[in-house]
Write an enzyme that holds these catalytic residues in place. Sequence first.
Site, PDB file in Angstrom:
ATOM      1  N   ASP A   1       0.852  -1.205   0.000  1.00 19.51           N
ATOM      2  CA  ASP A   1       0.000   0.000   0.000  1.00 19.51           C
ATOM      3  C   ASP A   1       0.882   1.249   0.000  1.00 19.51           C
ATOM      4  O   ASP A   1       0.642   2.198  -0.759  1.00 19.51           O
ATOM      5  CB  ASP A   1      -0.868   0.071   1.277  1.00 19.51           C
ATOM      6  CG  ASP A   1      -1.790  -1.123   1.450  1.00 19.51           C
ATOM      7  OD1 ASP A   1      -3.008  -0.946   1.472  1.00 19.51           O
ATOM      8  OD2 ASP A   1      -1.277  -2.252   1.568  1.00 19.51           O
TER       9      ASP A   1
ATOM     10  N   THR B   1      -6.919  -4.606   1.090  1.00 20.46           N
ATOM     11  CA  THR B   1      -5.687  -4.956   1.826  1.00 20.46           C
ATOM     12  C   THR B   1      -5.884  -6.187   2.712  1.00 20.46           C
ATOM     13  O   THR B   1      -5.006  -7.052   2.784  1.00 20.46           O
ATOM     14  CB  THR B   1      -5.234  -3.756   2.687  1.00 20.46           C
ATOM     15  OG1 THR B   1      -5.032  -2.646   1.816  1.00 20.46           O
ATOM     16  CG2 THR B   1      -3.932  -4.052   3.411  1.00 20.46           C
TER      17      THR B   1
ATOM     18  N   HIS C   1     -15.588  -6.580   6.376  1.00 22.67           N
ATOM     19  CA  HIS C   1     -16.099  -5.431   7.146  1.00 22.67           C
ATOM     20  C   HIS C   1     -17.612  -5.517   7.286  1.00 22.67           C
ATOM     21  O   HIS C   1     -18.330  -4.547   7.095  1.00 22.67           O
ATOM     22  CB  HIS C   1     -15.704  -4.107   6.489  1.00 22.67           C
ATOM     23  CG  HIS C   1     -14.228  -3.897   6.424  1.00 22.67           C
ATOM     24  ND1 HIS C   1     -13.487  -4.165   5.298  1.00 22.67           N
ATOM     25  CD2 HIS C   1     -13.346  -3.451   7.350  1.00 22.67           C
ATOM     26  CE1 HIS C   1     -12.209  -3.902   5.534  1.00 22.67           C
ATOM     27  NE2 HIS C   1     -12.093  -3.468   6.762  1.00 22.67           N
TER      28      HIS C   1
HETATM   29  P1  AMP Z   1     -14.526  -4.284   1.700  1.00 23.89           P
HETATM   30  O1  AMP Z   1     -15.698  -4.582   0.870  1.00 23.89           O
HETATM   31  O2  AMP Z   1     -14.644  -4.784   3.110  1.00 23.89           O
HETATM   32  O3  AMP Z   1     -13.249  -4.716   1.069  1.00 23.89           O
HETATM   33  O4  AMP Z   1     -14.492  -2.708   1.823  1.00 23.89           O
HETATM   34  C1  AMP Z   1     -14.327  -1.873   0.702  1.00 23.89           C
HETATM   35  C2  AMP Z   1     -13.354  -0.759   1.038  1.00 23.89           C
HETATM   36  O5  AMP Z   1     -13.851  -0.006   2.128  1.00 23.89           O
HETATM   37  C3  AMP Z   1     -11.989  -1.283   1.479  1.00 23.89           C
HETATM   38  O6  AMP Z   1     -11.006  -0.378   1.058  1.00 23.89           O
HETATM   39  C4  AMP Z   1     -12.048  -1.246   2.979  1.00 23.89           C
HETATM   40  O7  AMP Z   1     -10.805  -1.048   3.541  1.00 23.89           O
HETATM   41  C5  AMP Z   1     -12.978  -0.051   3.232  1.00 23.89           C
HETATM   42  N1  AMP Z   1     -13.765  -0.290   4.435  1.00 23.89           N
HETATM   43  C6  AMP Z   1     -15.022  -0.764   4.507  1.00 23.89           C
HETATM   44  N2  AMP Z   1     -15.440  -0.853   5.777  1.00 23.89           N
HETATM   45  C7  AMP Z   1     -14.420  -0.429   6.543  1.00 23.89           C
HETATM   46  C8  AMP Z   1     -14.232  -0.266   7.932  1.00 23.89           C
HETATM   47  N3  AMP Z   1     -15.180  -0.591   8.798  1.00 23.89           N
HETATM   48  N4  AMP Z   1     -13.042   0.216   8.357  1.00 23.89           N
HETATM   49  C9  AMP Z   1     -12.073   0.542   7.471  1.00 23.89           C
HETATM   50  N5  AMP Z   1     -12.195   0.409   6.145  1.00 23.89           N
HETATM   51  C10 AMP Z   1     -13.347  -0.059   5.681  1.00 23.89           C
HETATM   52 MG    MG Z   2      -6.436   0.750   0.172  1.00 22.74          MG
END
Ligand code: AMP
Ligand code: MG
Length: 407
Positions: free
Chosen positions: A50, A163, A238
């Site tokens: 990253d 990530t 998430h």
């Molecule tokens: P995901 O579908 O979980 O991969 O989320 C899509 C993007 O949103 C990724 O870049 C995640 O890091 C970010 N993201 C979603 N929910 C969160 C959370 N609760 N905290 C930090 N980043 C999040």
């Molecule tokens: Mg990122």
Amino acid sequence: MASNPSLVMRILSASVAVSNRASNIIRNVLTKGDLGIVEKGKNDLQTEADRSAQRCIVASLHKQFPNVAIFGEEDEMTQRTLSFVNKPQYGTLSSSVPHWTPPKILELYDKNQNLQLDPQETIPKDFIELNFDEEVLKHTCPEYLKDTKDEDVVIWVDPLDGTAEFTQGFLDHVTVLIGISVKGNAVAGVVHQPWFNFEKPGLPLGRCIWGVIGLGAFGFERETPPPNKVIVTTSRSHSDRMVTEAVEACNPDEVVRVGGAGHKVLLLIEGKVHAYVFASKGCKKWDTCAPEAILHAVGGTLTDFHGIRMNYSADVQRKNTGGVLATVADHGKFLGCIPEHIRDAMDKSSPAPELDFKGVVVCGGADLEKAKQNNGQVSAGKSPSPEENAESKSSSDKVPNDFNTKL
Ligand code: AMP
Ligand code: MG
Ligand code: MG
């Protein structure tokens, strides 16, 4: 060299070239084996991939476009390494403006063209990509973007989306996202998938998908999702009760839980899912800008849970606190499935200032013929009403005049 006079097409062309380099950098970090994982916050990781990809993308685009604002997910790191530049002529790098990147970065290059950020931190010369992608420059800039000026543009960079999945070996979930917004509207973007085909030895590894609203999207095969079922994608790492409840409310036949906003929008445009439903405030502007532009370029829609498109101006909050709903068709139908209490829990986004999209053809390039064959529709099944059919046709052919409020 870029002879195309349009600023947006030159930025897009440079972004495609730099995404290829960032993708190599990311793959090399994995090959070397030391991911250098840091926990930025709860359930929020950062790796050496990253950090390095962010340095590569931000420094390269800054060098090419020194007067364009660029905000990257890992800017807190960039800010720390740039802290010595906190002089009046560079503006103020205060902690209350965490994602501000100083202009005039060109002055910081040493005589060997290494970007000398501070005595401990040098951006290697081979992180700087100054080429333009010729394929992009062959295309004519849509009329409504031709007069775009530096100050109209904000570039949103997620150097590595997905990530959590990257650290767990789900390599095809990883994308590099470079989104280009004009007057707050996501209009163009690059979604680069470094490990596309990684399980198919012999085929080329990685691919770059790019698009512009009014021109179309390129680098993938557009397919329509299966007509007789509803497939919904959402977060894998998430999720919480509300995220799951919103997905279930869409009455899906199948739920695909995968990482990355970029990856999920690729599933949409390739016809593998009908909707991306994320009732959470966790997704940020750099997660949605590039995917939103590419999705809209092929006639899809990405909004918050109130049906409002995101605003990508420099001064907006970074979080998409209205949640994320993305569809290839029947957006209103999916919005209508979301229970009132979930909608109430999501903030209303501040809409982007109006851009005059009037008359812009959304399904362009390679996708236009397919869209015509499909009568401009991508059905999410379950017998849409005639009004919905009419709506999905118009959303695939033109950006409606009331684009901001279209449900
Ligand atoms: P995901 O579908 O979980 O991969 O989320 C899509 C993007 O949103 C990724 O870049 C995640 O890091 C970010 N993201 C979603 N929910 C969160 C959370 N609760 N905290 C930090 N980043 C999040
Ligand atoms: Mg990122
Ligand atoms: Mg991300």
